[in-house]
Write a protein that holds these residues in place. Structure first.
Motif, PDB file in Angstrom:
ATOM      1  N   UNK A 235      90.070  20.314  44.886  1.00  0.00           N
ATOM      2  CA  UNK A 235      89.157  20.277  46.029  1.00  0.00           C
ATOM      3  C   UNK A 235      88.516  21.648  46.230  1.00  0.00           C
ATOM      4  N   UNK A 236      87.196  21.643  46.396  1.00  0.00           N
ATOM      5  CA  UNK A 236      86.454  22.886  46.560  1.00  0.00           C
ATOM      6  C   UNK A 236      86.030  23.528  45.253  1.00  0.00           C
ATOM      7  N   UNK A 237      86.554  23.037  44.136  1.00  0.00           N
ATOM      8  CA  UNK A 237      86.185  23.591  42.818  1.00  0.00           C
ATOM      9  C   UNK A 237      85.455  22.570  41.964  1.00  0.00           C
ATOM     10  N   UNK A 238      85.814  21.306  42.073  1.00  0.00           N
ATOM     11  CA  UNK A 238      85.199  20.242  41.267  1.00  0.00           C
ATOM     12  C   UNK A 238      84.300  19.388  42.156  1.00  0.00           C
ATOM     13  N   UNK A 239      83.221  18.897  41.568  1.00  0.00           N
ATOM     14  CA  UNK A 239      82.301  18.031  42.307  1.00  0.00           C
ATOM     15  C   UNK A 239      81.896  16.859  41.428  1.00  0.00           C
ATOM     16  N   UNK A 240      82.002  15.660  41.971  1.00  0.00           N
ATOM     17  CA  UNK A 240      81.607  14.457  41.245  1.00  0.00           C
ATOM     18  C   UNK A 240      80.256  13.988  41.784  1.00  0.00           C
ATOM     19  N   UNK A 241      79.401  13.537  40.859  1.00  0.00           N
ATOM     20  CA  UNK A 241      78.074  13.062  41.245  1.00  0.00           C
ATOM     21  C   UNK A 241      77.625  11.991  40.264  1.00  0.00           C
ATOM     22  N   UNK A 242      76.555  11.321  40.625  1.00  0.00           N
ATOM     23  CA  UNK A 242      76.063  10.220  39.784  1.00  0.00           C
ATOM     24  C   UNK A 242      74.557  10.337  39.592  1.00  0.00           C
ATOM     25  N   UNK A 243      74.119  10.047  38.366  1.00  0.00           N
ATOM     26  CA  UNK A 243      72.698   9.969  38.024  1.00  0.00           C
ATOM     27  C   UNK A 243      72.403   8.513  37.706  1.00  0.00           C
ATOM     28  N   UNK A 244      71.840   7.806  38.677  1.00  0.00           N
ATOM     29  CA  UNK A 244      71.612   6.376  38.496  1.00  0.00           C
ATOM     30  C   UNK A 244      70.594   6.094  37.392  1.00  0.00           C
ATOM     31  N   UNK A 245      69.613   6.949  37.247  1.00  0.00           N
ATOM     32  CA  UNK A 245      68.582   6.729  36.228  1.00  0.00           C
ATOM     33  C   UNK A 245      69.185   6.744  34.824  1.00  0.00           C
ATOM     34  N   UNK A 246      70.240   7.550  34.637  1.00  0.00           N
ATOM     35  CA  UNK A 246      70.876   7.652  33.321  1.00  0.00           C
ATOM     36  C   UNK A 246      72.195   6.882  33.262  1.00  0.00           C
ATOM     37  N   UNK A 247      72.545   6.216  34.353  1.00  0.00           N
ATOM     38  CA  UNK A 247      73.811   5.480  34.423  1.00  0.00           C
ATOM     39  C   UNK A 247      74.977   6.353  33.970  1.00  0.00           C
ATOM     40  N   UNK A 248      75.018   7.527  34.547  1.00  0.00           N
ATOM     41  CA  UNK A 248      75.992   8.543  34.147  1.00  0.00           C
ATOM     42  C   UNK A 248      76.626   9.170  35.390  1.00  0.00           C
ATOM     43  N   UNK A 249      77.918   9.431  35.314  1.00  0.00           N
ATOM     44  CA  UNK A 249      78.624  10.168  36.355  1.00  0.00           C
ATOM     45  C   UNK A 249      79.024  11.517  35.780  1.00  0.00           C
TER      46      UNK A 249
ATOM     47  N   UNK B 147      97.575  16.422  30.763  1.00  0.00           N
ATOM     48  CA  UNK B 147      97.978  17.605  30.008  1.00  0.00           C
ATOM     49  C   UNK B 147      99.137  17.231  29.093  1.00  0.00           C
ATOM     50  N   UNK B 148      99.347  17.982  28.043  1.00  0.00           N
ATOM     51  CA  UNK B 148     100.448  17.668  27.107  1.00  0.00           C
ATOM     52  C   UNK B 148     101.783  17.606  27.826  1.00  0.00           C
ATOM     53  N   UNK B 149     102.510  16.528  27.588  1.00  0.00           N
ATOM     54  CA  UNK B 149     103.825  16.376  28.177  1.00  0.00           C
ATOM     55  C   UNK B 149     103.831  15.966  29.625  1.00  0.00           C
ATOM     56  N   UNK B 150     102.648  15.707  30.181  1.00  0.00           N
ATOM     57  CA  UNK B 150     102.562  15.325  31.598  1.00  0.00           C
ATOM     58  C   UNK B 150     101.921  13.955  31.744  1.00  0.00           C
ATOM     59  N   UNK B 151     102.136  13.355  32.897  1.00  0.00           N
ATOM     60  CA  UNK B 151     101.521  12.066  33.167  1.00  0.00           C
ATOM     61  C   UNK B 151     100.041  12.243  33.518  1.00  0.00           C
ATOM     62  N   UNK B 152      99.308  11.170  33.328  1.00  0.00           N
ATOM     63  CA  UNK B 152      97.895  11.176  33.694  1.00  0.00           C
ATOM     64  C   UNK B 152      97.790  11.290  35.213  1.00  0.00           C
ATOM     65  N   UNK B 153      96.922  12.173  35.685  1.00  0.00           N
ATOM     66  CA  UNK B 153      96.807  12.382  37.119  1.00  0.00           C
ATOM     67  C   UNK B 153      95.371  12.218  37.598  1.00  0.00           C
ATOM     68  N   UNK B 154      95.259  11.811  38.830  1.00  0.00           N
ATOM     69  CA  UNK B 154      93.964  11.617  39.470  1.00  0.00           C
ATOM     70  C   UNK B 154      93.283  12.961  39.710  1.00  0.00           C
ATOM     71  N   UNK B 155      91.967  12.993  39.486  1.00  0.00           N
ATOM     72  CA  UNK B 155      91.175  14.199  39.737  1.00  0.00           C
ATOM     73  C   UNK B 155      90.139  13.939  40.828  1.00  0.00           C
ATOM     74  N   UNK B 156      89.321  12.906  40.646  1.00  0.00           N
ATOM     75  CA  UNK B 156      88.242  12.633  41.602  1.00  0.00           C
ATOM     76  C   UNK B 156      87.768  11.206  41.415  1.00  0.00           C
ATOM     77  N   UNK B 157      87.144  10.676  42.456  1.00  0.00           N
ATOM     78  CA  UNK B 157      86.550   9.364  42.344  1.00  0.00           C
ATOM     79  C   UNK B 157      85.269   9.292  43.147  1.00  0.00           C
ATOM     80  N   UNK B 158      84.362   8.435  42.694  1.00  0.00           N
ATOM     81  CA  UNK B 158      83.074   8.233  43.341  1.00  0.00           C
ATOM     82  C   UNK B 158      82.822   6.740  43.414  1.00  0.00           C
TER      83      UNK B 158
END
Length: 122
Positions: A64-78, A40-51
């Motif tokens: 936690x409980x609001x964001x979800x990380x997932x991966x589509x291997x066929x499209x090589x996309x997270x 965010x402006x004026x703030x340090x980069x912060x961790x959100x999620x990892x897979x």
């Protein structure tokens, strides 16, 4: 070498949802760890999620409980699904990649995308 391109950011009202995508080239995302960070402006980069390559996941307490990380291997996309968005989620969101184990520090990641803006209005 891994190239990452984020997409999916935008303007949304509080309580709304967005889905961010991180498309990769140069290496299969199923073999490495991918992290999402935000700044965010004026703030340090912060961790959100990892897979990790074996589907290990970790989230920041603030999402936690609001964001979800997932991966589509066929499209090589997270993907990062953002639900119940709050104005304080407003930031530039970056995806990053690293070989090896799960890490939450930005300095542990070797490859970065250009970022995508998420703006949440109240």
């Amino acid at each position: 070498q891994v190239q990452l391109v984020e997409s999916g950011g935008g303007l949304v009202q509080a309580g709304g949802s967005l889905r961010l995508s991180c498309a990769a080239s140069g290496r299969a995302l199923s073999t490495i760890a991918v992290g999402w960070f935000r700044q965010a402006p004026g703030k340090e980069r912060e961790f959100v999620a990892t897979l990790t390559w074996d589907n290990g996941k970790q989230y920041a307490d603030s999402v936690k409980g609001r964001f979800t990380v997932s991966r589509d291997d066929a499209k090589n996309t997270v993907h990062l699904q953002l639900n119940s968005l709050k104005p304080e989620d407003t930031a530039v969101y970056y995806c990053a990649a690293r070989a090896g184990l799960l890490r939450v520090g930005a300095n542990d990641y070797d490859y970065w995308g250009q970022g995508t803006q998420v703006t949440v209005s109240s």
